[in-house]
Design a protein around this motif. Structure first.
Motif, PDB file in Angstrom:
ATOM      1  N   LYS A 171       0.821  -1.214   0.000  1.00 39.31           N
ATOM      2  CA  LYS A 171       0.000   0.000   0.000  1.00 39.31           C
ATOM      3  C   LYS A 171       0.853   1.262   0.000  1.00 39.31           C
ATOM      4  N   SER A 172       2.156   1.113   0.281  1.00 41.18           N
ATOM      5  CA  SER A 172       3.056   2.272   0.313  1.00 41.18           C
ATOM      6  C   SER A 172       3.904   2.398  -0.940  1.00 41.18           C
ATOM      7  N   THR A 173       3.609   1.591  -1.972  1.00 41.80           N
ATOM      8  CA  THR A 173       4.460   1.608  -3.163  1.00 41.80           C
ATOM      9  C   THR A 173       4.364   2.908  -3.947  1.00 41.80           C
ATOM     10  N   HIS A 174       3.364   3.728  -3.640  1.00 42.03           N
ATOM     11  CA  HIS A 174       3.297   5.034  -4.295  1.00 42.03           C
ATOM     12  C   HIS A 174       4.308   6.002  -3.695  1.00 42.03           C
ATOM     13  N   LEU A 175       4.886   5.620  -2.553  1.00 45.89           N
ATOM     14  CA  LEU A 175       5.897   6.446  -1.910  1.00 45.89           C
ATOM     15  C   LEU A 175       7.291   6.046  -2.383  1.00 45.89           C
ATOM     16  N   SER A 176       8.228   6.938  -2.269  1.00 48.15           N
ATOM     17  CA  SER A 176       9.603   6.648  -2.658  1.00 48.15           C
ATOM     18  C   SER A 176      10.200   5.569  -1.744  1.00 48.15           C
ATOM     19  N   LYS A 177      10.986   4.669  -2.335  1.00 43.93           N
ATOM     20  CA  LYS A 177      11.680   3.664  -1.546  1.00 43.93           C
ATOM     21  C   LYS A 177      12.871   4.266  -0.803  1.00 43.93           C
TER      22      LYS A 177
END
Length: 284
Positions: A171-177
């Motif tokens: 669910k956090s893949t839209h955020l930068s790694k």
């Protein structure tokens, strides 16, 4: 007890507030690669240097360096995200990305990892462990371990195998790694049973009769790992001390020779409250 003859021993007080020191705090968690029993044999692996540890130890003149040899640093620069294997797993009702990369040396007694840029993205959790020792897991580390100079130097993983694992909710893949740029590794000559030994001139003060007189002082004993100008890793001991102001300045008393040839403080490692947990053996 060994005696020093015709030699002057200089002591120094390290004020840790004089340079950046950060506790390596970890958060609750458990690596999903272990929890889900993911295959470790198909993880991309970096095979690093192997050496003859006993021969290397013989090359050190501890009477000259006045410090005990631990190992050496070796540069292997790469981007973790580009090298790691990705698996998708479910834990509870959530789906997670699991990134893993393995470091291996046939002869290392222990390994540390050095990051040139440790800037993980939000919700990333990092774990370090050996595939053969699931009882010792370092982490979870997160964005809360970020430092202004972006460095990160890990504690020791015993043996010659280390897995670096990152867990990240889908669910956090839209955020930068974020950035996880590895600078290299510290290779230790010492296996676990030798790393924890004292020197032959030491007394185990957890034992009688010393404990009654030193039970408070032994809690201030530290062991620390530092790097000299030649890239050698050496270890020394010291003690946390107070001052007359009683203002809790982070002061450490150690020998001058433990600091005179090392100034890369970002990659020093301190083990506090370093003492035996049992009176066995009673000496050495």
């Amino acid at each position: 007890m060994k005696q020093l003859t015709h030699k002057t021993v200089l002591c120094i007080i390290l004020n840790l507030s004089g340079f950046s020191v950060y506790a390596q705090l970890s958060e609750p968690g458990y690596p999903l690669g272990l929890r889900n029993k993911l295959n470790i044999n198909d993880i991309p692996t970096l095979n690093i240097i192997s050496v003859n540890n006993e021969e290397k130890l013989k090359q050190f003149d501890t009477c000259k360096t006045c410090a005990e040899p631990y190992g050496f640093d070796k540069d292997y620069e790469f981007d973790f995200w580009n090298m790691a294997k990705l698996d998708i797993v479910q834990y509870g009702t959530e789906i997670f990305e699991v990134y893993r990369y393995r470091i291996h040396s046939d002869s290392a007694g222990g390994l540390h990892v050095k990051f040139a840029d440790y800037s993980p993205g939000r919700d990333c959790k990092m774990y370090l462990y050996s595939p053969s020792d699931s009882l010792r897991i370092l982490g979870a580390y997160s964005e809360n371990n970020y430092k202004p100079d972006k460095s990160f130097y890990s504690n020791r993983i015993h043996g010659g195998d280390m897995i670096i694992e990152i867990n990240r909710p889908v669910k956090s893949t839209h955020l930068s790694k974020g950035n996880l740029l590895i600078k290299g590794f510290t290779y230790s000559y010492l296996r676990r049973n030798r790393f924890e030994l004292s020197l032959n001139c030491h007394e185990n003060v957890i034992c009688s009769p010393w404990y009654n007189d030193w039970c408070n002082q032994i809690r201030g004993v530290i062991k620390f790992l530092w790097e000299d100008v030649n890239g050698n890793r050496l270890w020394c001991s010291g003690a946390v001390v107070n001052n007359l102001n009683n203002n809790f300045d982070p002061l450490i008393l150690t020998a001058w020779h433990c600091t005179e040839n090392g100034n890369d403080h970002a990659n020093w490692m301190f083990w506090f409250n370093f003492q035996s947990i049992t009176c066995n053996p009673s000496t050495n």
